[in-house]
Motif scaffolding. Structure first.
Motif, PDB file in Angstrom:
ATOM      1  N   TYR A 128       0.122   0.540   1.936  1.00 28.78           N
ATOM      2  CA  TYR A 128      -0.800   1.672   1.848  1.00 28.78           C
ATOM      3  C   TYR A 128      -2.235   1.192   1.642  1.00 28.78           C
ATOM      4  N   ASN A 129      -2.433   0.294   0.681  1.00 28.84           N
ATOM      5  CA  ASN A 129      -3.781  -0.213   0.397  1.00 28.84           C
ATOM      6  C   ASN A 129      -4.409  -0.861   1.624  1.00 28.84           C
ATOM      7  N   ARG A 130      -3.649  -1.732   2.285  1.00 32.26           N
ATOM      8  CA  ARG A 130      -4.181  -2.408   3.477  1.00 32.26           C
ATOM      9  C   ARG A 130      -4.496  -1.420   4.596  1.00 32.26           C
ATOM     10  N   CYS A 131      -3.623  -0.443   4.783  1.00 33.47           N
ATOM     11  CA  CYS A 131      -3.818   0.562   5.822  1.00 33.47           C
ATOM     12  C   CYS A 131      -5.085   1.377   5.563  1.00 33.47           C
ATOM     13  N   VAL A 132      -5.265   1.840   4.336  1.00 37.81           N
ATOM     14  CA  VAL A 132      -6.447   2.642   4.000  1.00 37.81           C
ATOM     15  C   VAL A 132      -7.721   1.831   4.224  1.00 37.81           C
ATOM     16  N   GLN A 133      -7.731   0.597   3.770  1.00 41.68           N
ATOM     17  CA  GLN A 133      -8.921  -0.231   3.945  1.00 41.68           C
ATOM     18  C   GLN A 133      -9.210  -0.498   5.421  1.00 41.68           C
ATOM     19  N   ARG A 134      -8.165  -0.713   6.200  1.00 39.11           N
ATOM     20  CA  ARG A 134      -8.340  -0.953   7.635  1.00 39.11           C
ATOM     21  C   ARG A 134      -8.896   0.296   8.332  1.00 39.11           C
ATOM     22  N   ARG A 135      -8.353   1.454   8.002  1.00 39.57           N
ATOM     23  CA  ARG A 135      -8.755   2.691   8.694  1.00 39.57           C
ATOM     24  C   ARG A 135     -10.074   3.277   8.180  1.00 39.57           C
ATOM     25  N   SER A 136     -10.444   2.952   6.954  1.00 45.29           N
ATOM     26  CA  SER A 136     -11.664   3.529   6.374  1.00 45.29           C
ATOM     27  C   SER A 136     -12.856   2.589   6.475  1.00 45.29           C
ATOM     28  N   GLY A 137     -12.695   1.475   7.136  1.00 43.73           N
ATOM     29  CA  GLY A 137     -13.808   0.536   7.256  1.00 43.73           C
ATOM     30  C   GLY A 137     -14.026  -0.297   6.016  1.00 43.73           C
ATOM     31  N   GLY A 138     -12.955  -0.590   5.279  1.00 40.59           N
ATOM     32  CA  GLY A 138     -13.043  -1.470   4.120  1.00 40.59           C
ATOM     33  C   GLY A 138     -13.085  -0.764   2.777  1.00 40.59           C
ATOM     34  N   VAL A 139     -13.068   0.563   2.779  1.00 41.01           N
ATOM     35  CA  VAL A 139     -13.108   1.317   1.521  1.00 41.01           C
ATOM     36  C   VAL A 139     -11.703   1.351   0.919  1.00 41.01           C
ATOM     37  N   PRO A 140     -11.553   0.951  -0.352  1.00 38.72           N
ATOM     38  CA  PRO A 140     -10.220   0.991  -0.971  1.00 38.72           C
ATOM     39  C   PRO A 140      -9.787   2.434  -1.267  1.00 38.72           C
ATOM     40  N   PRO A 141      -8.500   2.667  -1.460  1.00 40.06           N
ATOM     41  CA  PRO A 141      -8.014   4.015  -1.776  1.00 40.06           C
ATOM     42  C   PRO A 141      -8.661   4.552  -3.053  1.00 40.06           C
ATOM     43  N   SER A 142      -8.797   5.878  -3.125  1.00 42.46           N
ATOM     44  CA  SER A 142      -9.409   6.510  -4.293  1.00 42.46           C
ATOM     45  C   SER A 142      -8.485   6.459  -5.509  1.00 42.46           C
ATOM     46  N   ARG A 143      -7.179   6.346  -5.254  1.00 39.73           N
ATOM     47  CA  ARG A 143      -6.180   6.214  -6.329  1.00 39.73           C
ATOM     48  C   ARG A 143      -4.963   5.513  -5.755  1.00 39.73           C
ATOM     49  N   PRO A 144      -4.124   4.958  -6.616  1.00 44.87           N
ATOM     50  CA  PRO A 144      -2.947   4.222  -6.134  1.00 44.87           C
ATOM     51  C   PRO A 144      -1.998   5.122  -5.347  1.00 44.87           C
ATOM     52  N   LEU A 145      -1.184   4.504  -4.539  1.00 43.64           N
ATOM     53  CA  LEU A 145      -0.212   5.217  -3.716  1.00 43.64           C
ATOM     54  C   LEU A 145       0.617   6.180  -4.547  1.00 43.64           C
TER      55      LEU A 145
END
Length: 106
Positions: A80-97
């Motif tokens: 989940y973390n890697r996917c969010v960062q990849r799709r958001s242009g490097g922004v980490p998730p706002s909260r854990p999965l």
């Protein structure tokens, strides 16, 4: 001719913009599916009975999907973390999965 070139350039720019980063909330929603797929195989079965006037018809369908993340034993939270960062242009998730709305782990 000049108008056609400008139109082609504008269309190309729109296509590139569609490939850009997603807003964080959209990336988080989209990546929930990847995380769910990392928890295990998914399946669907359908069985039915009907008639077309000539007699009784039956049908069945069965599908199974297995993600490479599951096969490789990757942690769904890391997927989940890697996917969010990849799709958001490097922004980490706002909260854990596990704190995401809609996450049930299944």
């Amino acid at each position: 001719m000049k108008g056609a070139a400008l139109l082609a350039l504008a269309a190309g720019s729109l296509a590139l913009a569609a490939c850009g980063p997603l807003p964080l909330a959209d990336a988080e929603r989209a990546c929930l599916d990847d995380a769910r797929a990392a928890t295990g195989p998914r399946g669907e079965a359908r069985v039915g009975v009907g008639t077309d006037g000539d007699g009784l018809d039956t049908f069945g369908r069965f599908e199974v999907s297995v993600s490479s993340d599951y096969i490789m034993g990757r942690d769904p939270a890391e997927v989940y973390n890697r996917c969010v960062q990849r799709r958001s242009g490097g922004v980490p998730p706002s909260r854990p999965l596990y704190d995401q709305p809609g996450w049930t782990g299944r």
